[in-house]
Design a protein around this motif. Structure first.
Motif, PDB file in Angstrom:
ATOM      1  N   SER A 136      14.714 -40.865   6.204  1.00 18.62           N
ATOM      2  CA  SER A 136      14.601 -41.759   5.049  1.00 18.62           C
ATOM      3  C   SER A 136      13.816 -41.110   3.914  1.00 18.62           C
ATOM      4  CB  SER A 136      13.928 -43.067   5.479  1.00 18.62           C
ATOM      5  OG  SER A 136      13.734 -43.920   4.374  1.00 18.62           O
ATOM      6  N   ASP A 137      12.687 -40.455   4.252  1.00 19.95           N
ATOM      7  CA  ASP A 137      11.831 -39.852   3.224  1.00 19.95           C
ATOM      8  C   ASP A 137      12.573 -38.759   2.456  1.00 19.95           C
ATOM      9  OD1 ASP A 137       9.798 -41.522   3.988  1.00 19.95           O
ATOM     10  OD2 ASP A 137       8.710 -40.009   5.152  1.00 19.95           O
ATOM     11  N   TYR A 138      13.357 -37.946   3.167  1.00 18.37           N
ATOM     12  CA  TYR A 138      14.056 -36.835   2.531  1.00 18.37           C
ATOM     13  C   TYR A 138      15.455 -37.201   2.046  1.00 18.37           C
ATOM     14  CZ  TYR A 138      10.542 -33.278   3.537  1.00 18.37           C
ATOM     15  OH  TYR A 138       9.392 -32.529   3.550  1.00 18.37           O
ATOM     16  N   GLU A 139      15.808 -38.475   2.181  1.00 15.59           N
ATOM     17  CA  GLU A 139      17.109 -38.985   1.710  1.00 15.59           C
ATOM     18  C   GLU A 139      18.269 -38.154   2.275  1.00 15.59           C
ATOM     19  OE1 GLU A 139      16.870 -39.109  -2.529  1.00 15.59           O
ATOM     20  OE2 GLU A 139      15.115 -40.427  -2.550  1.00 15.59           O
ATOM     21  N   VAL A 140      18.193 -37.906   3.573  1.00 13.40           N
ATOM     22  CA  VAL A 140      19.153 -37.058   4.265  1.00 13.40           C
ATOM     23  C   VAL A 140      20.361 -37.875   4.735  1.00 13.40           C
ATOM     24  CG1 VAL A 140      19.498 -35.706   6.382  1.00 13.40           C
ATOM     25  CG2 VAL A 140      17.463 -35.350   4.980  1.00 13.40           C
ATOM     26  N   ASP A 141      21.524 -37.268   4.639  1.00 12.73           N
ATOM     27  CA  ASP A 141      22.747 -37.860   5.170  1.00 12.73           C
ATOM     28  C   ASP A 141      22.977 -37.295   6.573  1.00 12.73           C
ATOM     29  OD1 ASP A 141      25.224 -39.131   5.474  1.00 12.73           O
ATOM     30  OD2 ASP A 141      26.293 -37.436   4.591  1.00 12.73           O
ATOM     31  N   VAL A 142      22.969 -38.159   7.579  1.00 19.11           N
ATOM     32  CA  VAL A 142      23.185 -37.727   8.961  1.00 19.11           C
ATOM     33  C   VAL A 142      24.664 -37.871   9.306  1.00 19.11           C
ATOM     34  CG1 VAL A 142      22.545 -38.061  11.386  1.00 19.11           C
ATOM     35  CG2 VAL A 142      20.864 -38.509   9.577  1.00 19.11           C
ATOM     36  N   ARG A 143      25.236 -36.813   9.868  1.00 23.23           N
ATOM     37  CA  ARG A 143      26.627 -36.843  10.333  1.00 23.23           C
ATOM     38  C   ARG A 143      26.664 -36.369  11.776  1.00 23.23           C
ATOM     39  NH1 ARG A 143      30.919 -36.843   6.473  1.00 23.23           N
ATOM     40  NH2 ARG A 143      32.180 -35.928   8.120  1.00 23.23           N
ATOM     41  N   VAL A 144      27.491 -37.011  12.572  1.00 27.70           N
ATOM     42  CA  VAL A 144      27.717 -36.563  13.946  1.00 27.70           C
ATOM     43  C   VAL A 144      29.232 -36.456  14.125  1.00 27.70           C
ATOM     44  CG1 VAL A 144      27.293 -36.998  16.387  1.00 27.70           C
ATOM     45  CG2 VAL A 144      25.626 -37.786  14.696  1.00 27.70           C
ATOM     46  N   ASP A 145      29.731 -35.224  14.139  1.00 27.06           N
ATOM     47  CA  ASP A 145      31.173 -34.967  14.163  1.00 27.06           C
ATOM     48  C   ASP A 145      31.572 -34.262  15.455  1.00 27.06           C
ATOM     49  OD1 ASP A 145      31.631 -35.944  11.499  1.00 27.06           O
ATOM     50  OD2 ASP A 145      30.719 -34.089  10.756  1.00 27.06           O
ATOM     51  N   HIS A 146      32.671 -34.700  16.053  1.00 31.17           N
ATOM     52  CA  HIS A 146      33.113 -34.061  17.286  1.00 31.17           C
ATOM     53  C   HIS A 146      33.642 -32.656  16.997  1.00 31.17           C
ATOM     54  CE1 HIS A 146      37.114 -35.392  15.889  1.00 31.17           C
ATOM     55  NE2 HIS A 146      37.613 -34.462  16.675  1.00 31.17           N
ATOM     56  N   VAL A 147      33.498 -31.782  17.986  1.00 26.62           N
ATOM     57  CA  VAL A 147      34.056 -30.435  17.905  1.00 26.62           C
ATOM     58  C   VAL A 147      35.449 -30.497  18.526  1.00 26.62           C
ATOM     59  CG1 VAL A 147      33.837 -28.028  18.635  1.00 26.62           C
ATOM     60  CG2 VAL A 147      31.786 -29.357  18.038  1.00 26.62           C
ATOM     61  N   PRO A 148      36.499 -30.438  17.706  1.00 24.37           N
ATOM     62  CA  PRO A 148      37.850 -30.580  18.249  1.00 24.37           C
ATOM     63  C   PRO A 148      38.267 -29.345  19.041  1.00 24.37           C
ATOM     64  CG  PRO A 148      37.950 -30.082  15.915  1.00 24.37           C
ATOM     65  CD  PRO A 148      36.496 -30.266  16.241  1.00 24.37           C
ATOM     66  N   ASN A 149      39.043 -29.581  20.069  1.00 24.07           N
ATOM     67  CA  ASN A 149      39.560 -28.469  20.872  1.00 24.07           C
ATOM     68  C   ASN A 149      40.670 -27.776  20.084  1.00 24.07           C
ATOM     69  OD1 ASN A 149      40.732 -26.764  22.768  1.00 24.07           O
ATOM     70  ND2 ASN A 149      40.359 -28.181  24.457  1.00 24.07           N
ATOM     71  N   PRO A 150      40.471 -26.508  19.659  1.00 24.19           N
ATOM     72  CA  PRO A 150      41.437 -25.866  18.769  1.00 24.19           C
ATOM     73  C   PRO A 150      42.508 -25.042  19.479  1.00 24.19           C
ATOM     74  CG  PRO A 150      39.513 -24.489  18.922  1.00 24.19           C
ATOM     75  CD  PRO A 150      39.279 -25.669  19.864  1.00 24.19           C
ATOM     76  N   VAL A 151      42.477 -24.998  20.821  1.00 26.76           N
ATOM     77  CA  VAL A 151      43.332 -24.060  21.547  1.00 26.76           C
ATOM     78  C   VAL A 151      44.807 -24.228  21.199  1.00 26.76           C
ATOM     79  CG1 VAL A 151      44.141 -23.334  23.827  1.00 26.76           C
ATOM     80  CG2 VAL A 151      41.709 -23.766  23.443  1.00 26.76           C
ATOM     81  N   ASN A 152      45.325 -25.434  21.294  1.00 29.49           N
ATOM     82  CA  ASN A 152      46.741 -25.666  21.036  1.00 29.49           C
ATOM     83  C   ASN A 152      47.092 -25.373  19.577  1.00 29.49           C
ATOM     84  OD1 ASN A 152      49.440 -26.764  21.823  1.00 29.49           O
ATOM     85  ND2 ASN A 152      48.903 -28.347  20.329  1.00 29.49           N
ATOM     86  N   PHE A 153      46.202 -25.772  18.678  1.00 27.23           N
ATOM     87  CA  PHE A 153      46.407 -25.539  17.241  1.00 27.23           C
ATOM     88  C   PHE A 153      46.498 -24.046  16.945  1.00 27.23           C
ATOM     89  CE2 PHE A 153      44.755 -25.314  12.801  1.00 27.23           C
ATOM     90  CZ  PHE A 153      45.686 -26.146  12.184  1.00 27.23           C
ATOM     91  N   ILE A 154      45.556 -23.270  17.510  1.00 26.94           N
ATOM     92  CA  ILE A 154      45.538 -21.823  17.282  1.00 26.94           C
ATOM     93  C   ILE A 154      46.785 -21.161  17.868  1.00 26.94           C
ATOM     94  CG2 ILE A 154      44.313 -19.674  17.784  1.00 26.94           C
ATOM     95  CD1 ILE A 154      42.909 -21.415  15.729  1.00 26.94           C
ATOM     96  N   GLU A 155      47.187 -21.593  19.058  1.00 30.77           N
ATOM     97  CA  GLU A 155      48.365 -21.008  19.699  1.00 30.77           C
ATOM     98  C   GLU A 155      49.624 -21.236  18.862  1.00 30.77           C
ATOM     99  OE1 GLU A 155      48.853 -19.049  22.435  1.00 30.77           O
ATOM    100  OE2 GLU A 155      46.682 -18.844  22.242  1.00 30.77           O
ATOM    101  N   ARG A 156      49.735 -22.422  18.281  1.00 29.28           N
ATOM    102  CA  ARG A 156      50.914 -22.714  17.457  1.00 29.28           C
ATOM    103  C   ARG A 156      50.886 -21.918  16.149  1.00 29.28           C
ATOM    104  NH1 ARG A 156      52.596 -28.975  17.501  1.00 29.28           N
ATOM    105  NH2 ARG A 156      54.549 -28.004  16.793  1.00 29.28           N
TER     106      ARG A 156
END
Length: 274
Positions: A136-156
Motif C-alpha cells: 500500500s505504501d509503495y502503491e505497488v500493483d501485485v500480479r500472480v500469473d500462471h506459468v503456461p506449459n509451452p511444450v505443445n506451442f513450441i513444438e507446433r
C-alpha cells in the motif's frame, strides 16, 4: 503422499515514480516484507483470507499458508443435556505455497476444499498481499500469473511450414530474468506509460521461427501469454495456435524438505525458460 503443485510468477510492479519520502526498494524486498506482515483480506463479514505459517529454509526459499476463515452455524447434539442445539463455528481450510523470492516464483498446492482451481487461490494470494502495508505504501500493483506449459506451442512452431504472425503480452518490470530481446525493454516501456499490461504483434510472410520460439519461451516463463498464426503445410490453411492456458504442474512428496521442494519448482521453471 504426493501433492500437486501449479507454477506461478508473482510480480510486484512499482509505479514509474515511487511516493515521496520513501526509499528505493526492489520487488524481492517488497515480497519479503509483505510475507512477513502476514496480512489478511476481508471479503465480507464472516469471510476472511489470511497468510500465515511462514517458514524460511534459506534467505530466498520458503513456504507459507493461504487460507480462509468462515463463520458458520453447526447443529450439534449435547449428550449431557440430551438436547440438539446450534453453535457458532469457524471453518479454516488452507493450503501451502512454496516460494523463491529471488525469482518471484511460487508453487501453489491444489486443494479442492479451499478452491476449485489454483487460479482462484492465486487471486486470493494477490488480494491478500495487496492488503499489506508495504504494498500500500509503495502503491505497488501485485500480479500472480500462471506459468503456461509451452511444450505443445513450441513444438507446433518448430514443425510449422511458415509462421506468419506472432503476438505476446507483457507487464511492467518485475521478473529479474526477463529476456533482453523482448520482455525487459517492453516491460520498462509499459511502466513508463503507467500501463498495467500491453501486447505486441508482428507479422510477415515468413517470421524467423527460432526467434519466435525464444520469445515464446521467455513469454511463458514470465507468466504472460502468446499466440501465433501459422501454416502447418505449404498448401494448408493459416490457423491460430495459443499457449496452453493451464499452468505447469508437478508432484512433490509431502515429506520433501522445503529447500528441496523449491529446487524442484526451479527445475520445472528452467525447462520452460530454456
Amino acid at each position: 503422499m504426493s501433492v500437486e503443485y501449479h507454477l506461478y510468477r508473482i510480480k510486484f510492479i512499482k509505479p514509474a515514480q515511487i511516493p515521496l519520502f520513501l526509499s528505493e526498494i526492489t520487488p524481492a524486498e517488497i515480497f519479503m516484507k509483505a510475507l512477513n506482515e502476514k496480512p489478511s483480506y476481508e471479503v465480507n463479514e464472516g469471510l476472511i483470507w489470511h497468510i500465515g505459517n511462514l517458514q524460511f529454509s534459506s534467505e530466498n526459499f520458503g513456504k507459507f499458508a493461504i487460507g480462509r476463515t468462515t463463520k458458520t452455524t453447526v447443529e450439534k447434539y449435547d449428550d449431557h443435556l440430551k438436547n440438539f442445539k446450534e453453535v457458532d463455528d469457524d471453518r479454516s481450510p488452507y493450503t501451502y505455497v512454496l516460494f523463491d523470492i529471488s525469482l518471484g516464483l511460487i508453487g501453489i498446492a491444489t486443494k479442492n476444499t479451499l478452491a476449485s482451481t489454483s487460479k482462484a487461490i492465486s487471486n486470493k494470494i494477490k488480494d491478500t498481499l495487496s492488503k499489506s502495508n508495504i504494498v500500500s505504501d509503495y502503491e505497488v500493483d501485485v500480479r500472480v500469473d500462471h506459468v503456461p506449459n509451452p511444450v505443445n506451442f513450441i513444438e507446433r512452431l518448430k514443425k510449422a511450414f511458415v509462421v506468419k504472425k506472432f503476438k505476446a503480452t507483457f507487464t511492467g518490470p518485475n521478473p529479474v530474468d526477463a529476456d533482453e530481446l523482448f520482455q525487459k525493454p517492453l516491460s520498462v516501456y509499459c511502466n513508463e506509460m503507467k500501463a498495467e499490461n500491453g501486447s505486441i504483434e508482428v507479422s510477415g510472410e515468413s517470421l524467423d521461427s527460432n526467434v519466435v520460439q525464444l520469445v515464446a519461451k521467455a513469454t511463458a516463463a514470465t507468466g504472460n501469454s502468446a499466440s501465433a498464426r501459422i501454416k502447418e503445410s505449404e498448401f494448408g490453411d493459416v490457423i491460430t495456435i495459443r499457449l496452453k492456458a493451464e499452468p505447469v504442474r508437478l508432484f512433490i512428496d509431502d515429506n520433501t524438505e522445503i529447500e528441496e521442494a523449491v529446487k524442484l519448482l526451479r527445475s520445472h521453471y528452467a525447462e520452460v525458460r530454456t
